[in-house]
Design a protein around this motif. Structure first.
Motif, short mmCIF file in Angstrom:
data_model
loop_
_atom_site.label_atom_id
_atom_site.label_comp_id
_atom_site.label_asym_id
_atom_site.label_seq_id
_atom_site.Cartn_x
_atom_site.Cartn_y
_atom_site.Cartn_z
N ASN A 97 0.83 -1.21 0.00
CA ASN A 97 0.00 0.00 0.00
C ASN A 97 0.86 1.26 0.00
OD1 ASN A 97 -2.19 1.84 0.43
ND2 ASN A 97 -1.74 1.78 2.61
N LEU A 98 1.88 1.31 0.88
CA LEU A 98 2.72 2.50 0.95
C LEU A 98 3.56 2.68 -0.30
CD1 LEU A 98 3.84 2.40 4.69
CD2 LEU A 98 2.14 3.88 3.63
N MET A 99 4.06 1.60 -0.88
CA MET A 99 4.86 1.72 -2.11
C MET A 99 4.02 2.28 -3.25
SD MET A 99 7.47 -1.53 -2.30
CE MET A 99 6.19 -2.76 -2.17
N LEU A 100 2.79 1.76 -3.40
CA LEU A 100 1.93 2.25 -4.47
C LEU A 100 1.44 3.66 -4.20
CD1 LEU A 100 -0.16 -0.93 -5.36
CD2 LEU A 100 1.82 0.03 -6.54
N LEU A 101 1.28 4.01 -2.92
CA LEU A 101 0.89 5.38 -2.59
C LEU A 101 1.98 6.36 -2.99
CD1 LEU A 101 -0.90 6.50 0.64
CD2 LEU A 101 0.98 7.84 -0.25
N LEU A 102 3.24 6.02 -2.69
CA LEU A 102 4.35 6.89 -3.08
C LEU A 102 4.48 6.97 -4.60
CD1 LEU A 102 7.05 5.82 -0.45
CD2 LEU A 102 5.73 7.96 -0.50
N SER A 103 4.26 5.84 -5.28
CA SER A 103 4.32 5.85 -6.74
C SER A 103 3.24 6.75 -7.32
CB SER A 103 4.17 4.43 -7.29
OG SER A 103 5.21 3.60 -6.83
N TRP A 104 2.03 6.69 -6.74
CA TRP A 104 0.95 7.54 -7.20
C TRP A 104 1.28 9.02 -6.99
CZ3 TRP A 104 -2.16 10.99 -4.48
CH2 TRP A 104 -3.23 11.53 -5.21
N ALA A 105 1.86 9.32 -5.83
CA ALA A 105 2.20 10.72 -5.54
C ALA A 105 3.27 11.23 -6.50
CB ALA A 105 2.68 10.84 -4.10
#
Length: 459
Positions: free
Chosen positions: A113-121
């Motif tokens: 979740n955190l990896m994809l959140l950072l990628s989205w940002a």
């Protein structure tokens, strides 16, 4: 059918433009005339024209089918998110037979979740296109679930419309963060359910790191949850858990509260805030959506919809397909009764004697007379309209299209099939063709003069 929103109106206008760009110009004589009569600026006239064409050709119905498919696709994706969140929770806690490694559990619950959140940002800042894969999946599912072949131009039209204002990033942001929010809430609920029904022990293990590192990490991660009232293990509990799971009720509850608090604060809350932020940006910028009038598809319609001088005559060929008359003008906006004839020869005296409140519109025998009457009926629609036709002529496509167009300008319409002149007889087969054609147009037929109906509205 429900009333269209401003966004759906722009969406259909763009879809009609794409359709004409790929398949050629549509027959739009009546649509353009109604759009000119509606007035307004070029954007509003383009929208009025497009809505009429979309309603005639079934594109409006296809839009509602697409929206239904989009909602079903969201339900499917949300269900997958719930299942994925539950899978993360079961993978993190296990069956309770062995102690739970707290940092492995935390990595299982929050890592992806955190990896994809950072990628989205990062994608939002650099390109604004992150989430396109998930967006394409949603659009593909929406189209498949709509089960309507006419939706082919709807998804591209929506994307083009949103990209001009860079609103696609916020729509995709709502989709991505909303689905991850559902997944994290599902994981949190399953974690709470497992902890409520099973006895878990918590440990941490390391080979190269010191115990003080884990103490500092645990306290740092638990600082924000502690502000919300979640428990944080004491230093003694953290150090003791490095050797074996503590068989102490307070220690298990402290570790469980810490794990739930960290998942809530670092998993659920960021996705919730980002979803709300994307929703705010979308709602605040949505009002600024507009048509790009510089596009060739719109620019070439400017003179037709906002003419510098009025032109008389009908220059378009008759349509290949006749569309049923789905009701005429509103009864609230119409008044009076009118009789009009189409292409009568000199053998018939015209007009017949008319009641005082019935007006004669003459005989339509030229493009100029047709255009003039249609413009007049658009501005002043009659409550009742009788259209006299000579059934000795064949019901050609152009005449039937004119009848349908006239009927759409009145609240109620009847087609009067005239009797043959004295000494002549009507051809039964041709008369049957007239009845069949008018039945397809869903128009009532009068075999004798409908004067009582024109005068009073009933027979």
């Amino acid at each position: 059918m429900t009333e269209l929103t401003p966004l759906q109106t722009l969406w259909l206008t763009e879809a009609v433009r794409l359709r004409e760009e790929h398949a050629g110009a549509l027959e739009d004589t009546e649509a353009s005339r109604l759009a000119r009569n509606a007035g307004g600026d070029l954007s509003s006239r383009l929208a009025a024209r497009a809505l009429w064409l979309a309603d005639r050709d079934g594109l409006t119905r296809a839009l509602h089918h697409w929206l239904q498919g989009a909602r079903l696709a969201l339900i499917v994706l949300a269900a997958l998110a719930v299942i994925s969140g539950a899978g993360l929770a079961f993978a993190a806690l296990g069956d309770g037979q062995t102690p739970v490694n707290v940092f492995w559990a935390l990595g299982s619950l929050l890592g992806l979740n955190l990896m994809l959140l950072l990628s989205w940002a990062f994608g939002l800042v650099l390109a604004g296109d992150y989430g396109a894969t998930l967006g394409r999946l949603w659009l593909w599912l929406s189209e498949k679930l709509a089960r309507d072949a006419k939706t082919v131009h709807l998804a591209p039209a929506l994307l083009l419309l949103l990209q001009r204002r860079k609103l696609n990033r916020w729509v995709l942001g709502m989709l991505v963060n909303g689905l991850w929010l559902v997944a994290m809430l599902s994981a949190l609920v399953i974690v709470l359910t497992l902890m409520a029904t099973r006895r878990y022990g918590f440990v941490w293990e390391t080979t190269i790191l010191s115990g003080e590192t884990f103490v500092a990490m645990t306290q740092a991660l638990g600082a924000l949850p502690a502000l919300l009232g979640f428990s944080v293990p004491t230093v003694e509990m953290i150090r003791a858990s490095g050797d074996a799971a503590l068989n102490i009720e307070s220690a298990r509850q402290a570790w469980a509260g810490w794990l739930v608090g960290v998942v809530l604060v670092y998993g659920v809350v960021p996705r919730l805030l980002l979803a709300l932020f994307c929703l705010w940006r979308w709602t605040s910028a949505r009002a600024g959506l507009h048509l790009d009038l510089t596009l060739p598809g719109y620019a070439q319609l400017r003179e037709r919809l906002m003419p510098s001088s009025e032109r008389l005559g009908v220059n378009d060929a008759a349509p290949e397909q006749l569309h049923p008359v789905n009701g005429g003008a509103s009864a609230l906006d119409s008044d009076g009764a009118l009789l009009v004839a189409i292409e009568l020869d000199d053998q018939r005296p015209w007009p017949p004697p008319l009641p005082g409140n019935v007006k004669d519109a003459g005989i339509l025998d030229s493009r100029e007379s047709r255009h003039k009457l249609l413009e007049q009926l658009t501005r002043f629609p009659p409550a009742r309209l009788a259209i006299a036709c000579d059934p000795r002529r064949s019901p050609d496509r152009g005449s039937l299209a004119l009848i349908a167009e006239l009927a759409r300008c009145a609240s109620a319409t009847r087609v009067w099939l005239l009797q043959a002149p004295t000494g002549q007889a009507l051809d039964a087969e041709r008369l049957g063709d007239w009845h069949e054609a008018l039945q397809q147009l869903q128009l009532p037929v009068a075999e004798c003069a409908p004067m009582n109906w024109l005068e009073s509205g009933h027979d």
